[in-house]
Design a protein around this motif. Structure first.
Motif, PDB file in Angstrom:
ATOM      1  N   GLN A  14      77.455  62.939  46.990  1.00  0.00           N
ATOM      2  CA  GLN A  14      77.885  62.090  45.640  1.00  0.00           C
ATOM      3  C   GLN A  14      77.845  63.071  44.680  1.00  0.00           C
ATOM      4  OE1 GLN A  14      74.800  59.234  45.254  1.00  0.00           O
ATOM      5  NE2 GLN A  14      75.616  57.773  46.802  1.00  0.00           N
ATOM      6  N   THR A  15      78.771  62.988  43.666  1.00  0.00           N
ATOM      7  CA  THR A  15      78.662  63.932  42.392  1.00  0.00           C
ATOM      8  C   THR A  15      78.287  62.855  41.254  1.00  0.00           C
ATOM      9  OG1 THR A  15      81.036  63.591  41.885  1.00  0.00           O
ATOM     10  CG2 THR A  15      80.225  65.683  43.199  1.00  0.00           C
ATOM     11  N   GLU A  16      77.610  63.378  40.268  1.00  0.00           N
ATOM     12  CA  GLU A  16      77.274  62.664  39.181  1.00  0.00           C
ATOM     13  C   GLU A  16      77.281  63.542  37.782  1.00  0.00           C
ATOM     14  OE1 GLU A  16      72.880  60.876  38.217  1.00  0.00           O
ATOM     15  OE2 GLU A  16      73.444  60.301  40.077  1.00  0.00           O
ATOM     16  N   VAL A  17      77.868  63.068  36.819  1.00  0.00           N
ATOM     17  CA  VAL A  17      77.582  63.636  35.623  1.00  0.00           C
ATOM     18  C   VAL A  17      76.483  63.186  34.728  1.00  0.00           C
ATOM     19  CG1 VAL A  17      79.234  64.112  33.458  1.00  0.00           C
ATOM     20  CG2 VAL A  17      80.165  64.252  35.639  1.00  0.00           C
ATOM     21  N   ASN A  18      75.423  64.135  34.222  1.00  0.00           N
ATOM     22  CA  ASN A  18      74.494  64.007  33.383  1.00  0.00           C
ATOM     23  C   ASN A  18      74.597  64.903  32.240  1.00  0.00           C
ATOM     24  OD1 ASN A  18      72.105  63.403  32.107  1.00  0.00           O
ATOM     25  ND2 ASN A  18      70.800  63.618  33.819  1.00  0.00           N
TER      26      ASN A  18
ATOM     27  N   THR B 286      75.761  67.346  37.557  1.00  0.00           N
ATOM     28  CA  THR B 286      76.326  68.407  36.870  1.00  0.00           C
ATOM     29  C   THR B 286      76.507  67.866  35.471  1.00  0.00           C
ATOM     30  OG1 THR B 286      78.588  67.939  37.205  1.00  0.00           O
ATOM     31  CG2 THR B 286      77.651  69.948  38.473  1.00  0.00           C
ATOM     32  N   ALA B 287      76.481  68.857  34.389  1.00  0.00           N
ATOM     33  CA  ALA B 287      76.744  68.425  32.995  1.00  0.00           C
ATOM     34  C   ALA B 287      77.851  67.856  32.781  1.00  0.00           C
ATOM     35  CB  ALA B 287      76.302  69.350  31.859  1.00  0.00           C
ATOM     36  N   VAL B 288      78.935  68.324  33.111  1.00  0.00           N
ATOM     37  CA  VAL B 288      80.433  68.142  32.896  1.00  0.00           C
ATOM     38  C   VAL B 288      81.021  67.736  34.350  1.00  0.00           C
ATOM     39  CG1 VAL B 288      80.774  69.399  30.883  1.00  0.00           C
ATOM     40  CG2 VAL B 288      81.318  70.390  33.042  1.00  0.00           C
ATOM     41  N   ALA B 289      81.977  67.165  34.424  1.00  0.00           N
ATOM     42  CA  ALA B 289      82.715  66.959  35.909  1.00  0.00           C
ATOM     43  C   ALA B 289      83.280  68.072  36.743  1.00  0.00           C
ATOM     44  CB  ALA B 289      83.953  66.032  35.618  1.00  0.00           C
ATOM     45  N   VAL B 290      83.081  68.276  37.911  1.00  0.00           N
ATOM     46  CA  VAL B 290      83.424  69.475  38.514  1.00  0.00           C
ATOM     47  C   VAL B 290      84.571  69.122  39.329  1.00  0.00           C
ATOM     48  CG1 VAL B 290      81.285  70.392  38.829  1.00  0.00           C
ATOM     49  CG2 VAL B 290      82.071  68.874  40.669  1.00  0.00           C
TER      50      VAL B 290
ATOM     51  N   GLY C  21      74.838  74.126  34.010  1.00  0.00           N
ATOM     52  CA  GLY C  21      74.005  74.366  35.270  1.00  0.00           C
ATOM     53  C   GLY C  21      74.302  73.061  36.254  1.00  0.00           C
ATOM     54  N   PHE C  22      73.555  73.018  37.390  1.00  0.00           N
ATOM     55  CA  PHE C  22      73.788  72.140  38.271  1.00  0.00           C
ATOM     56  C   PHE C  22      72.287  71.648  38.719  1.00  0.00           C
ATOM     57  CE2 PHE C  22      74.380  75.755  40.768  1.00  0.00           C
ATOM     58  CZ  PHE C  22      73.715  75.484  42.003  1.00  0.00           C
ATOM     59  N   ILE C  23      72.261  70.430  39.526  1.00  0.00           N
ATOM     60  CA  ILE C  23      70.924  69.998  40.370  1.00  0.00           C
ATOM     61  C   ILE C  23      71.497  69.541  41.595  1.00  0.00           C
ATOM     62  CG2 ILE C  23      68.895  68.598  40.788  1.00  0.00           C
ATOM     63  CD1 ILE C  23      68.875  68.375  37.532  1.00  0.00           C
ATOM     64  N   LEU C  24      71.262  70.255  42.668  1.00  0.00           N
ATOM     65  CA  LEU C  24      71.846  69.921  44.268  1.00  0.00           C
ATOM     66  C   LEU C  24      70.424  69.336  44.899  1.00  0.00           C
ATOM     67  CD1 LEU C  24      74.036  70.223  46.282  1.00  0.00           C
ATOM     68  CD2 LEU C  24      73.107  72.147  46.793  1.00  0.00           C
ATOM     69  N   GLU C  25      70.836  68.253  45.734  1.00  0.00           N
ATOM     70  CA  GLU C  25      69.652  67.394  46.327  1.00  0.00           C
ATOM     71  C   GLU C  25      70.383  67.081  47.634  1.00  0.00           C
ATOM     72  OE1 GLU C  25      67.584  65.423  42.698  1.00  0.00           O
ATOM     73  OE2 GLU C  25      68.787  64.351  43.848  1.00  0.00           O
TER      74      GLU C  25
ATOM     75  N   ASP D 277      67.272  73.127  41.315  1.00  0.00           N
ATOM     76  CA  ASP D 277      67.187  72.853  39.961  1.00  0.00           C
ATOM     77  C   ASP D 277      67.856  73.959  39.072  1.00  0.00           C
ATOM     78  OD1 ASP D 277      67.351  71.705  37.479  1.00  0.00           O
ATOM     79  OD2 ASP D 277      65.534  70.737  37.597  1.00  0.00           O
ATOM     80  N   ALA D 278      69.000  74.186  38.984  1.00  0.00           N
ATOM     81  CA  ALA D 278      69.474  75.202  38.235  1.00  0.00           C
ATOM     82  C   ALA D 278      70.203  74.956  36.930  1.00  0.00           C
ATOM     83  CB  ALA D 278      70.565  76.080  39.114  1.00  0.00           C
ATOM     84  N   SER D 279      69.467  73.922  36.433  1.00  0.00           N
ATOM     85  CA  SER D 279      70.000  73.244  34.979  1.00  0.00           C
ATOM     86  C   SER D 279      69.454  74.120  33.705  1.00  0.00           C
ATOM     87  CB  SER D 279      69.779  71.970  34.987  1.00  0.00           C
ATOM     88  OG  SER D 279      68.254  71.834  34.874  1.00  0.00           O
ATOM     89  N   VAL D 280      70.280  74.214  32.882  1.00  0.00           N
ATOM     90  CA  VAL D 280      69.603  74.543  31.723  1.00  0.00           C
ATOM     91  C   VAL D 280      68.506  73.971  31.033  1.00  0.00           C
ATOM     92  CG1 VAL D 280      70.562  75.287  29.218  1.00  0.00           C
ATOM     93  CG2 VAL D 280      72.048  75.694  31.121  1.00  0.00           C
ATOM     94  N   GLN D 281      68.438  72.643  31.266  1.00  0.00           N
ATOM     95  CA  GLN D 281      67.319  71.697  30.788  1.00  0.00           C
ATOM     96  C   GLN D 281      66.051  72.235  31.424  1.00  0.00           C
ATOM     97  OE1 GLN D 281      67.230  67.838  32.110  1.00  0.00           O
ATOM     98  NE2 GLN D 281      66.663  67.075  30.225  1.00  0.00           N
ATOM     99  N   SER D 282      66.153  72.563  32.662  1.00  0.00           N
ATOM    100  CA  SER D 282      64.865  72.883  33.440  1.00  0.00           C
ATOM    101  C   SER D 282      64.353  74.321  33.084  1.00  0.00           C
ATOM    102  CB  SER D 282      64.960  72.801  34.811  1.00  0.00           C
ATOM    103  OG  SER D 282      65.761  73.848  35.594  1.00  0.00           O
ATOM    104  N   GLN D 283      65.514  75.133  32.919  1.00  0.00           N
ATOM    105  CA  GLN D 283      65.141  76.575  32.167  1.00  0.00           C
ATOM    106  C   GLN D 283      64.413  76.427  30.999  1.00  0.00           C
ATOM    107  OE1 GLN D 283      68.600  78.773  32.778  1.00  0.00           O
ATOM    108  NE2 GLN D 283      68.767  78.310  35.057  1.00  0.00           N
ATOM    109  N   LEU D 284      64.886  75.542  30.254  1.00  0.00           N
ATOM    110  CA  LEU D 284      64.394  75.394  28.840  1.00  0.00           C
ATOM    111  C   LEU D 284      62.942  75.108  28.790  1.00  0.00           C
ATOM    112  CD1 LEU D 284      67.344  74.277  26.788  1.00  0.00           C
ATOM    113  CD2 LEU D 284      66.277  76.554  26.501  1.00  0.00           C
TER     114      LEU D 284
END
Length: 177
Positions: free
Chosen positions: A141-145, A114-118, A151-155, A162-169
């Motif tokens: 595992q959670t990771e902040v990037n 995620t972009a911020v801690a959840v 949004g978020f990336i779940l693996e 990949d539901a991140s804003v970065q991938s949508q852009l």
């Protein structure tokens, strides 16, 4: 012989031995720590592979790489590996043990980026969703990037959402080109 074959054989033997001693979970924790140490400390591989370094020093390094206080079964395993001269494969053995243990216990590895801690509640909901879909226990595992913007990336397993804003852009940029 093949590196994979050797490491899996040693890992299977360790799993059976640990099961007989009732130490499977402790050895699992040690092997995870050892595998992670190889990833985070780059000099570990070159030190262990160094033929000039005495076996006693290699043993101390490997014990430290297992967290400093491994269980008895892990120490015996390290002794056997060093005695047989297979220390160059111990990273692969540790990874093979982790894989075999997870298969036996029906555990999969999942990661939430995620972009911020959840919150713990959000993490728990994501874990439950993955456990429900896979019918397996999930090591999460959670990771902040912050680079993903939002949004978020779940693996998990072989699945990636990949539901991140970065991938949508990126998608929008491709369409515009």
């Amino acid at each position: 012989m093949n590196t994979g074959v050797i490491s899996v054989r040693y890992a299977r033997a360790l799993l059976k031995s640990a099961e007989a001693q009732g130490a499977k979970d402790n050895v699992y924790a040690d092997m995870q720590t050892l595998a992670q140490s190889y990833l985070t400390v780059r000099q570990l591989r070159s030190a262990i592979d160094n033929p000039m370094l005495p076996k006693e020093d290699k043993q101390k390094l490997l014990v430290s790489a297992c967290g400093g206080n491994p269980c008895k079964q892990t120490e015996v395993f390290i002794d056997v590996v060093l005695k047989e001269g297979r220390e160059n494969l111990i990273q692969f053995m540790a990874n093979s043990y982790v894989t075999l243990y997870r298969q036996e216990k029906n555990i999969i590895s999942g990661r939430l980026i995620t972009a911020v801690a959840v919150s713990d509640e959000t993490e728990a909901k994501m874990r439950q969703m993955v456990e429900k879909r896979t019918n397996a226990q999930v090591e999460f595992q959670t990771e902040v990037n912050p680079d993903i913007i939002g949004g978020f990336i779940l693996e998990y397993d072989t699945y990636r959402m990949d539901a991140s804003v970065q991938s949508q852009l990126r998608t929008i940029l491709k369409e515009l080109k």
